[in-house]
Enzyme design. Structure first.
Site, PDB file in Angstrom:
ATOM      1  N   GLN A  76      88.941  -4.304 -20.504  1.00  0.00           N
ATOM      2  CA  GLN A  76      89.162  -3.571 -19.292  1.00  0.00           C
ATOM      3  C   GLN A  76      89.062  -2.299 -18.760  1.00  0.00           C
ATOM      4  O   GLN A  76      89.392  -1.894 -17.830  1.00  0.00           O
ATOM      5  CB  GLN A  76      89.878  -4.172 -18.464  1.00  0.00           C
ATOM      6  CG  GLN A  76      89.986  -5.896 -18.444  1.00  0.00           C
ATOM      7  CD  GLN A  76      91.557  -6.933 -18.088  1.00  0.00           C
ATOM      8  OE1 GLN A  76      91.441  -7.075 -17.030  1.00  0.00           O
ATOM      9  NE2 GLN A  76      91.865  -6.635 -19.038  1.00  0.00           N
ATOM     10  N   SER A  89      98.167  -7.055 -18.512  1.00  0.00           N
ATOM     11  CA  SER A  89      99.060  -8.255 -17.457  1.00  0.00           C
ATOM     12  C   SER A  89      98.019  -9.125 -17.165  1.00  0.00           C
ATOM     13  O   SER A  89      99.170 -10.052 -16.635  1.00  0.00           O
ATOM     14  CB  SER A  89      99.151  -7.262 -16.704  1.00  0.00           C
ATOM     15  OG  SER A  89      98.369  -7.044 -15.562  1.00  0.00           O
ATOM     16  N   ASP A 111      87.583   3.915 -20.350  1.00  0.00           N
ATOM     17  CA  ASP A 111      87.599   4.915 -20.805  1.00  0.00           C
ATOM     18  C   ASP A 111      86.892   4.255 -22.573  1.00  0.00           C
ATOM     19  O   ASP A 111      86.294   3.567 -22.479  1.00  0.00           O
ATOM     20  CB  ASP A 111      89.092   5.335 -22.274  1.00  0.00           C
ATOM     21  CG  ASP A 111      89.715   4.340 -22.451  1.00  0.00           C
ATOM     22  OD1 ASP A 111      88.655   3.711 -23.459  1.00  0.00           O
ATOM     23  OD2 ASP A 111      91.279   3.648 -22.307  1.00  0.00           O
ATOM     24  N   HIS A 126      84.703  -3.542 -16.680  1.00  0.00           N
ATOM     25  CA  HIS A 126      85.053  -2.933 -15.212  1.00  0.00           C
ATOM     26  C   HIS A 126      84.776  -1.490 -15.364  1.00  0.00           C
ATOM     27  O   HIS A 126      84.926  -0.445 -14.266  1.00  0.00           O
ATOM     28  CB  HIS A 126      86.745  -2.221 -15.206  1.00  0.00           C
ATOM     29  CG  HIS A 126      87.414  -3.833 -15.305  1.00  0.00           C
ATOM     30  ND1 HIS A 126      88.212  -3.835 -15.509  1.00  0.00           N
ATOM     31  CD2 HIS A 126      86.973  -4.862 -14.968  1.00  0.00           C
ATOM     32  CE1 HIS A 126      89.160  -5.099 -14.871  1.00  0.00           C
ATOM     33  NE2 HIS A 126      87.578  -5.751 -14.464  1.00  0.00           N
ATOM     34  N   TYR A 135      88.577   9.752  -9.137  1.00  0.00           N
ATOM     35  CA  TYR A 135      87.858   9.464 -11.136  1.00  0.00           C
ATOM     36  C   TYR A 135      87.631  10.868 -11.797  1.00  0.00           C
ATOM     37  O   TYR A 135      87.268  11.137 -12.544  1.00  0.00           O
ATOM     38  CB  TYR A 135      86.972   8.234 -10.309  1.00  0.00           C
ATOM     39  CG  TYR A 135      86.983   7.260 -10.397  1.00  0.00           C
ATOM     40  CD1 TYR A 135      87.503   6.535 -11.721  1.00  0.00           C
ATOM     41  CD2 TYR A 135      87.402   6.537  -9.314  1.00  0.00           C
ATOM     42  CE1 TYR A 135      87.947   4.620 -11.143  1.00  0.00           C
ATOM     43  CE2 TYR A 135      87.636   5.870  -8.684  1.00  0.00           C
ATOM     44  CZ  TYR A 135      88.108   4.601  -9.997  1.00  0.00           C
ATOM     45  OH  TYR A 135      88.775   2.999  -9.798  1.00  0.00           O
ATOM     46  N   ARG A 194      91.006  11.570 -13.332  1.00  0.00           N
ATOM     47  CA  ARG A 194      90.751  10.627 -14.784  1.00  0.00           C
ATOM     48  C   ARG A 194      89.725  11.262 -15.985  1.00  0.00           C
ATOM     49  O   ARG A 194      90.461  10.882 -17.161  1.00  0.00           O
ATOM     50  CB  ARG A 194      90.212   8.669 -14.464  1.00  0.00           C
ATOM     51  CG  ARG A 194      90.865   8.675 -13.354  1.00  0.00           C
ATOM     52  CD  ARG A 194      92.534   7.680 -13.297  1.00  0.00           C
ATOM     53  NE  ARG A 194      93.822   8.739 -14.100  1.00  0.00           N
ATOM     54  CZ  ARG A 194      94.272   9.311 -12.663  1.00  0.00           C
ATOM     55  NH1 ARG A 194      93.881   9.684 -11.441  1.00  0.00           N
ATOM     56  NH2 ARG A 194      95.186  10.880 -13.369  1.00  0.00           N
TER      57      ARG A 194
HETATM   58  P1  OAD Z   1      98.320  -3.225 -16.412  1.00  0.00           P
HETATM   59  O1  OAD Z   1      98.431  -2.211 -15.522  1.00  0.00           O
HETATM   60  O2  OAD Z   1      98.378  -4.296 -15.543  1.00  0.00           O
HETATM   61  O3  OAD Z   1      99.107  -4.053 -17.652  1.00  0.00           O
HETATM   62  C1  OAD Z   1      98.848  -3.257 -18.813  1.00  0.00           C
HETATM   63  C2  OAD Z   1      99.820  -3.739 -19.490  1.00  0.00           C
HETATM   64  O4  OAD Z   1      99.896  -3.118 -21.318  1.00  0.00           O
HETATM   65  C3  OAD Z   1     101.144  -4.691 -19.819  1.00  0.00           C
HETATM   66  O5  OAD Z   1     100.802  -5.753 -20.087  1.00  0.00           O
HETATM   67  C4  OAD Z   1     101.860  -4.140 -20.173  1.00  0.00           C
HETATM   68  O6  OAD Z   1     103.520  -4.358 -20.919  1.00  0.00           O
HETATM   69  C5  OAD Z   1     101.160  -3.429 -21.991  1.00  0.00           C
HETATM   70  N1  OAD Z   1     102.238  -2.124 -22.340  1.00  0.00           N
HETATM   71  C6  OAD Z   1     102.510  -0.963 -21.729  1.00  0.00           C
HETATM   72  N2  OAD Z   1     101.965  -0.232 -22.877  1.00  0.00           N
HETATM   73  C7  OAD Z   1     101.334  -0.508 -23.877  1.00  0.00           C
HETATM   74  C8  OAD Z   1     101.653  -0.741 -26.215  1.00  0.00           C
HETATM   75  N3  OAD Z   1     101.580   0.633 -26.301  1.00  0.00           N
HETATM   76  N4  OAD Z   1     100.730  -1.581 -26.197  1.00  0.00           N
HETATM   77  C9  OAD Z   1     100.081  -2.959 -25.873  1.00  0.00           C
HETATM   78  N5  OAD Z   1     100.532  -3.073 -24.744  1.00  0.00           N
HETATM   79  C10 OAD Z   1     101.187  -2.064 -23.680  1.00  0.00           C
HETATM   80  O7  OAD Z   1      96.506  -3.043 -16.857  1.00  0.00           O
HETATM   81  P2  OAD Z   1      95.459  -4.225 -17.086  1.00  0.00           P
HETATM   82  O8  OAD Z   1      95.918  -5.606 -17.281  1.00  0.00           O
HETATM   83  O9  OAD Z   1      94.952  -3.944 -17.906  1.00  0.00           O
HETATM   84  O10 OAD Z   1      90.781  -2.122 -12.923  1.00  0.00           O
HETATM   85  O11 OAD Z   1      95.026  -3.890 -15.504  1.00  0.00           O
HETATM   86  C11 OAD Z   1      93.466  -4.825 -15.542  1.00  0.00           C
HETATM   87  C12 OAD Z   1      92.708  -3.681 -14.089  1.00  0.00           C
HETATM   88  O12 OAD Z   1      93.368  -3.702 -13.211  1.00  0.00           O
HETATM   89  C13 OAD Z   1      92.044  -2.816 -14.855  1.00  0.00           C
HETATM   90  O13 OAD Z   1      90.913  -2.673 -15.559  1.00  0.00           O
HETATM   91  C14 OAD Z   1      91.956  -1.613 -13.398  1.00  0.00           C
HETATM   92  C15 OAD Z   1      93.383  -1.996 -12.840  1.00  0.00           C
HETATM   93  O14 OAD Z   1      93.365  -2.326 -11.147  1.00  0.00           O
HETATM   94  C16 OAD Z   1      89.997  -1.639 -12.272  1.00  0.00           C
HETATM   95  O15 OAD Z   1      90.758  -0.377 -11.802  1.00  0.00           O
HETATM   96  C17 OAD Z   1      88.738  -2.413 -12.181  1.00  0.00           C
END
Ligand code: OAD
Length: 235
Positions: A88, A179, A91, A106, A55, A58
């Protein structure tokens, strides 16, 4: 006339165009750092130094990052709508872009807290760009080891109730760059009122289950927000 209320659920894809890696895409963070090691309470208990270092890195990255056009367009919606961002992301790019009501499901990278009781408000403190790191031996106000103010897998998500209250009163619900794999965040959509229009911005297809009409914009956050802003202003 009362402004319509928009609730926006954002994930890592929202900040991708700012240069922050997503988690589950090819080359994403979880490919290089096993999630169980760096983002679970068990991982922290087993190897706190590794987790603090993860972290700290990050946080340093965030200090060299700026909000992208998508964040700015989300903030601009406040000119015409009442807007709540439920993110989620850990930042602070929504706030730096000008969004005034942001719920961090989160946690927040620029904050630290107690290892004994991470949600004790008396122990949550701000980290500064001048002193962004947390070291082993740094103490929280209750005398326990200072830790990142991040919700790890295996921990409660205390802000979810606030997010549910917002979703349940939304006139429009938007999902950007997640996602939809992680709960309870991905379940927020099930609290919207029936018939509330849903817009999804993501270059990939994501599973969005709703009885409400779902409009998909298969683009990145910046381009997608440009398109969606036009749609919302002409509805
Ligand atoms: P993911 O990495 O699972 O998903 C990222 C999403 O962003 C995917 O659906 C991509 O297609 C999309 N994406 C990529 N580039 C993009 C762009 N330029 N514009 C728009 N979308 C784009 O990330 P999260 O769903 O945020 O939690 O993950 C959820 C949680 O899982 C996070 O908060 C984190 C992680 O483990 C913790 O660490 C507690």
């Amino acid at each position: 006339m009362k402004k319509q209320k928009i609730v926006i659920l954002t994930g890592a894809g929202m900040s991708a165009e700012s240069g922050i890696k997503t988690f589950r895409d090819a080359g994403g963070l979880w490919e290089n750092y096993p999630v169980q090691q760096v983002a679970s309470i068990e991982g922290y208990e087993e190897n706190p130094r590794l987790v603090l270092d993860f972290y700290n890195a990050r946080r340093k990255e965030l200090l060299h990052t700026t909000p992208n056009h998508g964040h700015l367009m989300v903030a601009k919606l406040e000119e015409d709508f009442e807007v709540t961002v439920v993110t989620q992301n850990v930042d602070n790019l929504h706030e730096r872009a000008g969004s005034s009501h942001v719920i961090h499901l989160h946690g927040e990278l620029m904050k630290a807290t107690s290892s004994r009781d991470p949600n004790d408000p008396a122990c949550i403190c701000e980290l500064t760009p001048e002193h962004p790191d947390i070291h082993l031996g740094d103490k929280a106000a209750d005398g326990s080891q200072l830790r990142p103010y991040i919700v790890w897998f295996g921990e409660a998500v205390p802000k979810f109730e606030d997010a549910v209250r917002e979703a349940a009163t939304a006139d429009i619900f938007i999902i950007i760059g997640t996602s939809m794999q992680v709960y309870p965040a991905a379940g927020l959509i099930s609290y919207i009122r029936p018939g509330t229009p849903v817009y999804v911005i993501d270059p990939k297809a994501v599973p969005v289950r709703s009885a409400s009409p779902v409009h998909t914009i298969s683009k990145g956050a910046s381009e997608g927000m440009d398109e969606l802003s036009k749609i919302l202003l002409t509805r």
